[in-house]
Design a protein around this motif. Structure first.
Motif, short mmCIF file in Angstrom:
data_model
loop_
_atom_site.label_atom_id
_atom_site.label_comp_id
_atom_site.label_asym_id
_atom_site.label_seq_id
_atom_site.Cartn_x
_atom_site.Cartn_y
_atom_site.Cartn_z
N ARG A 67 -1.65 -2.41 -4.20
CA ARG A 67 -1.08 -0.85 -3.74
C ARG A 67 -0.55 -0.67 -2.45
N GLN A 68 -1.02 -1.52 -1.54
CA GLN A 68 -0.07 -2.04 -0.57
C GLN A 68 0.96 -2.73 -0.27
N GLY A 125 6.54 9.32 1.94
CA GLY A 125 6.20 9.14 0.40
C GLY A 125 5.05 7.86 0.10
N ALA A 126 4.41 7.32 1.07
CA ALA A 126 3.61 6.27 0.19
C ALA A 126 1.93 6.73 -0.44
N GLY A 178 -3.05 0.52 6.37
CA GLY A 178 -3.39 -1.16 7.10
C GLY A 178 -1.47 -1.52 6.42
N THR A 179 -1.00 -1.29 7.49
CA THR A 179 0.74 -1.45 6.88
C THR A 179 1.56 -3.01 6.79
N ASN A 209 -2.74 -7.30 6.21
CA ASN A 209 -3.08 -7.49 3.89
C ASN A 209 -3.23 -8.54 3.74
N LEU A 210 -1.65 -9.62 3.64
CA LEU A 210 -1.80 -11.06 2.35
C LEU A 210 -3.04 -11.62 2.81
N GLN A 211 -3.19 -11.72 4.38
CA GLN A 211 -4.42 -12.80 4.87
C GLN A 211 -5.37 -12.46 3.99
N THR A 212 -5.85 -11.00 3.95
CA THR A 212 -7.15 -10.51 3.33
C THR A 212 -7.66 -11.09 2.21
#
Length: 409
Positions: free
Chosen positions: A327-328, A188-189, A291-292, A297-300
């Protein structure tokens, strides 16, 4: 009929041996407290006792497996608790990074802080159980599941689960894989919106909301494309990227753009503000396709924070990256909490199975007691009977021994 002296001796000896053997047998029963010493004592009871003993041994092995599973799950819970804390700290710094008054140097400091949290996250993802077995490596638990040599936090474990037989009809996973914890989202993300790094305008998007999950297009990936019409008016068109065709089919548009623009499509809505340029795009996709990987995600975010923002397009790009990451990581935190809930549920189940196993073991013990335990009152009575019989046999033999003609010569 003549009875030979040897026959009298043999019969007397056989009688004493029989009585002595019977007495020894009852003595052994009294010494062990068991009524069945050999299968011949009670073939049916011995067979049943063997079956119950084997079942009790298997039940004991289940108890050992439950203990092992509890230890593994407790170690995972401790690691996930730390992951939860680190993820919450990342979210806090993302909120700070969204402050438009920060300088490039301030954002560089935030990037350094996030890099420290990144390293903590990798360390937690490579947690072991104290015996060299990694918690999140799946069946490849002998080596660290995450490595940075193949990119940010690349997962080199597998998706297999180590199952333990914790009860008769229950196999339980003793942990979760790194992909389940650090590279997944819950069902449900919802949607994640991303800006294009090559955008030249200053358009930014706001909070994404799910308005109608029953919409027939809900779950499809969409793209918002901005373009100026012949009169120079900026318009946007929404296309369906899930179709996999070129050009992608148009879902909505072209629609005249005015800031702020409320975009509502596929049961999802968000606002766009700012000044997009011709050719700028934004994509919206289900979280599972947007992108999970927590590490990527953190490196971006870290890389983006270290880039200067001299003009409005750079600042818009930074804002969009921060919004996407916010959001991620909200989705990632929900996923980690879901996994933690699963771990807690399994630990509760193990406690319940322990109670059932203990009761089952007690039943087995009671059954074995009924089959094997000695009735001491009956056994003691029989002991004295056998003792008296042996004494009688001995005295009879002594009297028969004296019955020969040689004593009258």
């Amino acid at each position: 009929m003549r009875v030979a002296s040897s026959t009298l001796y043999q019969q007397g000896l056989a009688s004493m041996n029989y009585q002595q053997g019977s007495l020894l047998h009852i003595q052994q029963q009294l010494g062990t407290g068991r009524s069945i010493l050999t299968p011949s004592d009670d073939p049916v009871g011995a067979t049943r006792a063997l079956g119950v003993s084997q079942a009790q041994a298997v039940n004991g092995q289940y108890a050992t497996s439950r203990k092992q599973a509890n230890i593994a799950l407790a170690a995972e819970e401790n690691a996930l608790q730390s992951v939860t804390t680190v993820t919450q700290n990342i979210q806090t710094l993302l909120v700070q990074a969204g402050n438009g008054t920060m300088s490039d140097a301030d954002r560089g400091s935030l990037a350094t802080a996030l890099e420290g949290l990144y390293n903590q996250l990798v360390g937690l993802a490579n947690s072991d159980d104290g015996n060299g077995q990694y918690l999140f490596g799946g069946t490849r638990s002998g080596s660290a599941p995450f490595t940075q040599s193949k990119g940010p936090g690349a997962y080199i474990g597998d998706n297999g689960q180590q199952l333990l037989q914790v009860d008769v009809a229950r196999q339980m996973p003793a942990g979760n894989t790194g992909r389940e914890v650090f590279m997944s989202v819950t069902g449900g993300a919802g949607y994640v919106v991303k800006g294009n790094a090559n955008n030249t305008g200053s358009a930014t998007f706001g909070t994404v909301s799910t308005t109608n999950p029953s919409d027939p297009d809900y779950g499809l990936s969409m793209q918002v494309t901005f373009a100026a019409n012949a009169s120079g008016q900026m318009e946007y068109t929404i296309t369906d990227l899930s179709a996999g065709t070129t050009p992608a089919p148009v879902v909505k548009g072209p629609i005249a753009y005015t800031s702020p623009a409320h975009i509502d499509v596929a049961g999802v809505s968000f606002n766009v503000t700012g000044d997009p340029k011709d050719g700028d795009t934004m994509t919206m996709a289900p979280a599972s396709e947007a992108g999970t990987d927590m590490f990527a995600n953190l490196q971006t975010v870290i890389d983006t924070l270290r880039q200067p923002t001299p003009d409005s397009s750079d600042r818009a790009h930074l804002g969009n990256v921060i919004s996407t990451a916010t959001r991620q990581f909200s989705n990632s935190l929900d996923n980690v909490l879901t996994v933690r809930a699963s771990v807690g549920s399994r630990m509760n189940e193990l406690d319940a199975l322990d109670d059932v196993g203990s009761n089952r073991d007690l039943t087995y013990s009671q059954t074995l007691s009924g089959l094997q335990d000695l009735d001491y009152a009956k056994a003691i009575t029989e002991y004295y009977q056998r003792q008296t019989a042996l004494q009688g046999a001995q005295q009879s033999f002594m009297q028969i021994q004296g019955m020969n003609l040689f004593k009258y010569l």
